[in-house]
Structure formats: structure tokens, C-alpha cells
Design a protein around this motif. Structure first.
Motif, PDB file in Angstrom:
ATOM      1  N   ARG A   1       0.839  -1.205   0.000  1.00  9.43           N
ATOM      2  CA  ARG A   1       0.000   0.000   0.000  1.00  9.43           C
ATOM      3  C   ARG A   1       0.872   1.254   0.000  1.00  9.43           C
ATOM      4  NH1 ARG A   1      -3.803   0.189   4.878  1.00  9.43           N
ATOM      5  NH2 ARG A   1      -1.846  -0.387   5.929  1.00  9.43           N
ATOM      6  N   THR A   2       0.422   2.237  -0.795  1.00  9.70           N
ATOM      7  CA  THR A   2       1.110   3.518  -0.898  1.00  9.70           C
ATOM      8  C   THR A   2       0.079   4.630  -0.973  1.00  9.70           C
ATOM      9  OG1 THR A   2       2.902   2.453  -2.124  1.00  9.70           O
ATOM     10  CG2 THR A   2       2.814   4.858  -2.194  1.00  9.70           C
ATOM     11  N   VAL A   3       0.369   5.759  -0.355  1.00  2.97           N
ATOM     12  CA  VAL A   3      -0.496   6.938  -0.415  1.00  2.97           C
ATOM     13  C   VAL A   3       0.203   8.002  -1.255  1.00  2.97           C
ATOM     14  CG1 VAL A   3      -1.633   8.760   0.890  1.00  2.97           C
ATOM     15  CG2 VAL A   3      -1.560   6.443   1.807  1.00  2.97           C
ATOM     16  N   ASN A   4      -0.492   8.502  -2.276  1.00  7.19           N
ATOM     17  CA  ASN A   4       0.041   9.545  -3.147  1.00  7.19           C
ATOM     18  C   ASN A   4      -0.872  10.754  -3.117  1.00  7.19           C
ATOM     19  OD1 ASN A   4       2.072   7.705  -4.102  1.00  7.19           O
ATOM     20  ND2 ASN A   4       0.514   6.792  -5.418  1.00  7.19           N
ATOM     21  N   VAL A   5      -0.314  11.922  -2.882  1.00  5.30           N
ATOM     22  CA  VAL A   5      -1.059  13.175  -2.844  1.00  5.30           C
ATOM     23  C   VAL A   5      -0.371  14.173  -3.767  1.00  5.30           C
ATOM     24  CG1 VAL A   5      -1.924  15.051  -1.400  1.00  5.30           C
ATOM     25  CG2 VAL A   5      -1.763  12.744  -0.453  1.00  5.30           C
ATOM     26  N   SER A   6      -1.155  14.848  -4.603  1.00  4.15           N
ATOM     27  CA  SER A   6      -0.600  15.861  -5.500  1.00  4.15           C
ATOM     28  C   SER A   6      -1.510  17.078  -5.530  1.00  4.15           C
ATOM     29  CB  SER A   6      -0.421  15.307  -6.919  1.00  4.15           C
ATOM     30  OG  SER A   6      -1.667  14.966  -7.492  1.00  4.15           O
ATOM     31  N   VAL A   7      -0.905  18.246  -5.687  1.00  5.85           N
ATOM     32  CA  VAL A   7      -1.613  19.516  -5.751  1.00  5.85           C
ATOM     33  C   VAL A   7      -1.167  20.238  -7.015  1.00  5.85           C
ATOM     34  CG1 VAL A   7      -2.055  21.725  -4.616  1.00  5.85           C
ATOM     35  CG2 VAL A   7      -1.754  19.666  -3.244  1.00  5.85           C
ATOM     36  N   GLY A   8      -2.149  20.726  -7.778  1.00  5.14           N
ATOM     37  CA  GLY A   8      -1.863  21.457  -8.999  1.00  5.14           C
ATOM     38  C   GLY A   8      -2.390  22.879  -8.932  1.00  5.14           C
ATOM     39  N   ALA A   9      -1.602  23.831  -9.408  1.00  5.55           N
ATOM     40  CA  ALA A   9      -2.001  25.240  -9.447  1.00  5.55           C
ATOM     41  C   ALA A   9      -2.011  25.697 -10.890  1.00  5.55           C
ATOM     42  CB  ALA A   9      -1.036  26.100  -8.626  1.00  5.55           C
ATOM     43  N   GLY A  10      -3.151  26.231 -11.339  1.00  2.62           N
ATOM     44  CA  GLY A  10      -3.278  26.688 -12.712  1.00  2.62           C
ATOM     45  C   GLY A  10      -2.479  27.960 -12.959  1.00  2.62           C
ATOM     46  N   LEU A  11      -1.748  27.978 -14.080  1.00  2.22           N
ATOM     47  CA  LEU A  11      -0.913  29.125 -14.413  1.00  2.22           C
ATOM     48  C   LEU A  11      -1.484  29.953 -15.556  1.00  2.22           C
ATOM     49  CD1 LEU A  11       2.652  27.523 -14.184  1.00  2.22           C
ATOM     50  CD2 LEU A  11       1.325  28.645 -12.406  1.00  2.22           C
TER      51      LEU A  11
ATOM     52  N   ARG B   1      -5.246  31.355 -17.666  1.00  4.56           N
ATOM     53  CA  ARG B   1      -6.602  31.753 -17.338  1.00  4.56           C
ATOM     54  C   ARG B   1      -7.597  30.609 -17.507  1.00  4.56           C
ATOM     55  NH1 ARG B   1      -9.024  36.689 -16.988  1.00  4.56           N
ATOM     56  NH2 ARG B   1      -7.085  37.672 -17.682  1.00  4.56           N
ATOM     57  N   ASP B   2      -7.385  29.734 -18.472  1.00  6.40           N
ATOM     58  CA  ASP B   2      -8.347  28.669 -18.757  1.00  6.40           C
ATOM     59  C   ASP B   2      -8.107  27.407 -17.929  1.00  6.40           C
ATOM     60  OD1 ASP B   2      -9.746  30.051 -20.966  1.00  6.40           O
ATOM     61  OD2 ASP B   2      -7.792  29.906 -21.941  1.00  6.40           O
ATOM     62  N   THR B   3      -7.054  27.370 -17.150  1.00  5.48           N
ATOM     63  CA  THR B   3      -6.739  26.199 -16.336  1.00  5.48           C
ATOM     64  C   THR B   3      -7.454  26.289 -14.995  1.00  5.48           C
ATOM     65  OG1 THR B   3      -4.548  26.257 -17.357  1.00  5.48           O
ATOM     66  CG2 THR B   3      -4.835  24.779 -15.491  1.00  5.48           C
ATOM     67  N   PRO B   4      -7.937  25.166 -14.447  1.00  7.79           N
ATOM     68  CA  PRO B   4      -8.520  25.210 -13.096  1.00  7.79           C
ATOM     69  C   PRO B   4      -7.559  25.849 -12.100  1.00  7.79           C
ATOM     70  CG  PRO B   4      -8.963  23.095 -14.126  1.00  7.79           C
ATOM     71  CD  PRO B   4      -8.055  23.826 -15.061  1.00  7.79           C
ATOM     72  N   ASP B   5      -8.123  26.656 -11.197  1.00 14.45           N
ATOM     73  CA  ASP B   5      -7.283  27.370 -10.237  1.00 14.45           C
ATOM     74  C   ASP B   5      -6.483  26.408  -9.366  1.00 14.45           C
ATOM     75  OD1 ASP B   5      -8.416  29.631 -11.278  1.00 14.45           O
ATOM     76  OD2 ASP B   5      -9.941  29.800  -9.713  1.00 14.45           O
ATOM     77  N   VAL B   6      -7.128  25.343  -8.906  1.00 16.86           N
ATOM     78  CA  VAL B   6      -6.440  24.385  -8.055  1.00 16.86           C
ATOM     79  C   VAL B   6      -7.037  23.001  -8.260  1.00 16.86           C
ATOM     80  CG1 VAL B   6      -7.993  24.826  -6.102  1.00 16.86           C
ATOM     81  CG2 VAL B   6      -5.724  23.896  -5.665  1.00 16.86           C
ATOM     82  N   THR B   7      -6.213  21.989  -8.208  1.00 17.04           N
ATOM     83  CA  THR B   7      -6.650  20.598  -8.255  1.00 17.04           C
ATOM     84  C   THR B   7      -5.928  19.834  -7.147  1.00 17.04           C
ATOM     85  OG1 THR B   7      -4.941  20.028  -9.882  1.00 17.04           O
ATOM     86  CG2 THR B   7      -7.135  20.598 -10.727  1.00 17.04           C
ATOM     87  N   LEU B   8      -6.669  18.985  -6.465  1.00 16.35           N
ATOM     88  CA  LEU B   8      -6.125  18.161  -5.392  1.00 16.35           C
ATOM     89  C   LEU B   8      -6.477  16.709  -5.679  1.00 16.35           C
ATOM     90  CD1 LEU B   8      -4.802  17.769  -2.591  1.00 16.35           C
ATOM     91  CD2 LEU B   8      -7.067  18.177  -1.581  1.00 16.35           C
ATOM     92  N   THR B   9      -5.466  15.853  -5.729  1.00 16.35           N
ATOM     93  CA  THR B   9      -5.673  14.445  -6.066  1.00 16.35           C
ATOM     94  C   THR B   9      -5.051  13.559  -4.988  1.00 16.35           C
ATOM     95  OG1 THR B   9      -5.523  15.001  -8.428  1.00 16.35           O
ATOM     96  CG2 THR B   9      -5.331  12.679  -7.834  1.00 16.35           C
ATOM     97  N   VAL B  10      -5.820  12.563  -4.566  1.00 14.58           N
ATOM     98  CA  VAL B  10      -5.349  11.585  -3.583  1.00 14.58           C
ATOM     99  C   VAL B  10      -5.521  10.201  -4.182  1.00 14.58           C
ATOM    100  CG1 VAL B  10      -5.591  10.655  -1.255  1.00 14.58           C
ATOM    101  CG2 VAL B  10      -5.958  13.101  -1.656  1.00 14.58           C
ATOM    102  N   ARG B  11      -4.455   9.412  -4.207  1.00  9.88           N
ATOM    103  CA  ARG B  11      -4.490   8.045  -4.714  1.00  9.88           C
ATOM    104  C   ARG B  11      -3.946   7.097  -3.647  1.00  9.88           C
ATOM    105  NH1 ARG B  11      -1.607  10.679  -9.074  1.00  9.88           N
ATOM    106  NH2 ARG B  11      -2.947  11.098 -10.867  1.00  9.88           N
ATOM    107  N   MET B  12      -4.460   5.871  -3.646  1.00  6.39           N
ATOM    108  CA  MET B  12      -3.951   4.839  -2.745  1.00  6.39           C
ATOM    109  C   MET B  12      -3.926   3.504  -3.475  1.00  6.39           C
ATOM    110  SD  MET B  12      -5.171   3.666   1.095  1.00  6.39           S
ATOM    111  CE  MET B  12      -4.605   5.189   1.849  1.00  6.39           C
TER     112      MET B  12
END
Length: 392
Positions: free
Chosen positions: A365-375, A377-388
Motif C-alpha cells: 500500500r502507498t499513499v500519493n497526494v498531489s496539488v496542482g495550481a493553474g498558471l 486563465r483557462d486552467t482550473p485554479d487548483v486541483t487536489l488528487t489523492v491516490r492509494m
């Protein structure tokens, strides 16, 4: 008589030397037997033991005898921050990966309908519209290692979306804001993919992985949801807001995406990146659903293809934790209707800065967390992803 003790001492030394030689011969015999059992060539450590005459009780453990067998070369593991994983699943192993992703975006639109007498004075209509969008996607992914360098994957997402549109018209007798809320939840577009490792790779040598992904249109179609238009949503005599009363959960187009991924180990870091091209297939005789159950013919619609690339770096903190930093960029081509570019459709640039962390709970088992910030205008402002991911 004086020579008696010396002779006795010399005889005792000779007996001790014979015993030591016998012990050394026994040790050599044991080492040779171990080499024959393990089928390994003599190692420098064993040569040192013979030279030094170490006792048999201090012989090295079997795990230290001879070189360890080399396993199949596999790409190093890094904290995943992109959709495509960087490590292939070992042969015969199944990986079950539940995940959840949240995305938020907001945009402002100002429409001016009129003319200006001077730059500070407008005669006409000013429409200010603000849109806030929340998207939550829960997905289940299954990966299976067909061979040491080949894996297949299937992904089933479930999408929940909410949109809030706030508009305010000036010079129409009221300055009150009007809110338009809508939502949608249903299964998304199911995907299937296959990846193959193209080379052996190794230290200071890049691993190259080729992939092919197919996306269906099992999600709720954008053309099937009812749009807030009485008769028309495009062209002249447009009536209504033109906004969907319920939100779609799919793109409405089938697509095929070939990709090429590379990973370059450079201790203690791993550099990685990929390039991909998404081909969206054209849909013919498309109709848009409007109010009162009417349907507006749109003809043939072709969504713009997407050219994407990403690059990043992974850093192992210890044997359980790692960090990754990366940038993802996509160029979306213009949408076409009946072979012509739709008026107002432009090429869109999507840029996202990503930071990810991975922690191994146990060997399975592994926990993966990632955060994305849009750079852009058309990109989502923020994305949060959690995988296991779970390995079996």
C-alpha cells in the motif's frame, strides 16, 4: 638435561601448527561446498578468507557469497503527479487504485454591447458574469502486468459537478445580481490503456515507455443535457441564458491518445517527462436539446485535438517517502462545426504547476497526494488528487 623443556615446547608448537592447518583445510572444504551449492564464482571476500585463514565458525552467511542475481531492469519509482504512471506493473501483479480528485475554477466575463462617446462613458448594455465551478471525480483504476515490460489498465470515474453563475446587468433598470446554479452527477468517460517499456534502461540511462489510451463517451453527453434556450442557442435570435440546466459528466467525444514517457535516474533524483497527442473523433448529425423537448440541429462537430507535454523531477527522501515537482502543459485546438471553425472558438493553452508526495505504508500500500495550481486563465485554479494503490 637443559634441552628437554625446549624440545617439548617445540613439539607442542608443531602439534598446534598441524591442528591449525587441519582447521584451515576444513574451512576451505566448507567454502568450496558452499560455492558448489550456490553455483557462484569465488568472490574477493572468499579469497580474503582463504588468505587470512579465518575459522569456519566465522564464515560469511550464504547471502554474502557470490554476486546477487540481477532482476529485470525496471524504471525507478517516483511520486506520481501526472495521469500516466511512471512505473510499469510487474508481471502477474494486479494493482487496484482508488482515487479522488477535486478541482476548482473561477472566471469573470465582461460583455459590452453599445458604443462609447468618450473612453469613460458607455452607452448601451454592460453584462458582468462570474462563473465558479467545482468538480469532484472519484475513480477506480485496475492495472495488470502482462509481462515484465507490458501492462494494461482500465479506469472507471464517477463525476459530481456544480456550477454557480452570477450575472449583473447595468442600465436595465436594476443592479441586482442574478444567480444561476446547476449541478450534475453520473458515471464519467471510461478509459482503457496499454503501456510497454521500450528499452532496458539503467543507471544514467533513460527508461522509455510507450503508451496508448482510449477514452469512451459513457459519461452524460453535453449535447443531451437540456440547455436554457427556448428555440436557439447559436446564431441570431438567441433566447435564454444558453447555460445547461444539468451539467454533463463526459466530454461527448471518443478519443485516442498515444504517448511517450521517459525516466532518467540520476541518484538521488529521477527526472521524467512525457509527450502526448489526443485525437478527438468527429461526431456527425449532432443535436442540442433545448427547452420544451425541442432539438436544435448542429450538424457535424469536431472537438479540438490536444497536444500535451510534461516534465518534472522526483526526489527520494528515504526508503518510504518521496517528493515530485513538475509542470504540465496542453494546447487545445479550436472546435469545428461542419468543417468550419466555430466563431469565437480559439486555441486554448492550459498550464499547471504540480507538487506531489508519496509515502509507502507497507509493501502493498502507498499513499500519493498531489496539488496542482493553474498558471493560465483557462486552467482550473487548483486541483487536489489523492491516490492509494494496492498491490496484489
Amino acid at each position: 638435561m637443559a634441552c628437554g623443556p625446549a624440545a617439548a615446547q617445540q613439539a607442542q608448537l608443531i602439534e598446534q601448527l598441524k591442528a591449525m592447518r587441519q582447521q584451515l583445510d576444513q574451512q576451505r572444504a566448507r567454502i568450496d561446498a558452499l560455492e558448489r551449492q550456490l553455483g557462484a564464482a569465488p568472490s574477493p571476500q572468499l579469497d580474503d578468507l582463504r588468505a587470512k585463514g579465518t575459522s569456519a565458525d566465522a564464515a560469511p552467511p550464504p547471502g554474502a557469497v557470490g554476486p546477487a542475481p540481477q532482476s529485470a531492469a525496471r524504471a525507478p519509482e517516483v511520486a506520481p503527479i501526472f495521469e500516466s504512471p511512471g512505473v510499469l506493473t510487474p508481471r502477474g501483479r494486479v494493482v487496484f487504485e482508488p482515487s479522488i480528485q477535486y478541482g476548482y475554477s473561477s472566471s469573470n466575463r465582461v460583455a459590452l454591447v453599445g458604443y462609447t462617446v468618450i473612453p469613460a462613458l458607455l452607452i448601451g448594455l454592460l453584462d458582468v458574469r462570474e462563473v465558479k465551478r467545482n468538480t469532484t471525480t472519484a475513480a477506480v483504476t485496475l492495472r495488470y502486468g502482462v509481462g515484465n515490460r507490458f501492462e494494461v489498465e482500465a479506469k472507471v470515474p464517477y463525476v459530481y459537478r456544480t456550477d454557480s453563475t452570477v450575472s449583473r446587468e447595468i442600465f436595465t433598470g436594476t443592479a441586482a445580481e442574478r444567480a444561476f446554479d446547476t449541478s450534475g452527477k453520473a458515471i464519467g468517460d471510461v478509459e482503457a490503456a496499454a503501456r510497454v517499456q521500450l528499452n532496458a534502461g539503467g543507471p544514467d540511462r533513460a527508461y522509455v515507455i510507450g503508451g496508448l489510451r482510449y477514452k469512451s463517451r459513457t459519461g452524460r453527453d453535453p449535447f443531451e443535457v437540456v440547455t436554457d434556450c427556448q428555440t436557439r442557442c447559436v446564431g441570431q435570435n438567441v433566447t435564454g441564458t444558453g447555460l445547461p440546466l444539468t451539467l454533463p459528466t463526459g466530454s461527448g467525444f471518443r478519443s485516442l491518445q498515444p504517448s511517450l514517457t521517459w525516466l532518467l535516474p540520476s541518484d538521488p533524483a529521477v527526472f521524467f517527462g512525457s509527450i502526448s497527442y489526443t485525437r478527438n473523433f468527429q461526431r456527425r448529425a449532432v443535436y442540442r436539446t433545448v427547452l420544451a423537448g425541442q432539438r436544435e440541429p448542429l450538424g457535424d462537430v469536431k472537438a479540438g485535438d490536444v497536444l500535451g507535454f510534461n516534465l518534472g523531477m522526483g526526489l527520494a527522501l528515504n526508503d518510504k517517502a518521496s517528493l515530485s515537482f513538475g509542470y504540465d502543459h496542453s494546447t487545445v485546438d479550436r472546435t469545428r462545426q461542419n468543417g468550419q471553425v466555430i466563431p469565437g472558438s480559439v486555441r486554448v493553452q492550459l498550464g499547471t504547476l504540480l507538487v506531489g508526495a508519496s509515502y509507502r505504508l507497507d509493501p502493498h500500500r502507498t499513499v500519493n497526494v498531489s496539488v496542482g495550481a493553474g498558471l493560465t486563465r483557462d486552467t482550473p485554479d487548483v486541483t487536489l488528487t489523492v491516490r492509494m494503490p494496492f498491490g496484489f
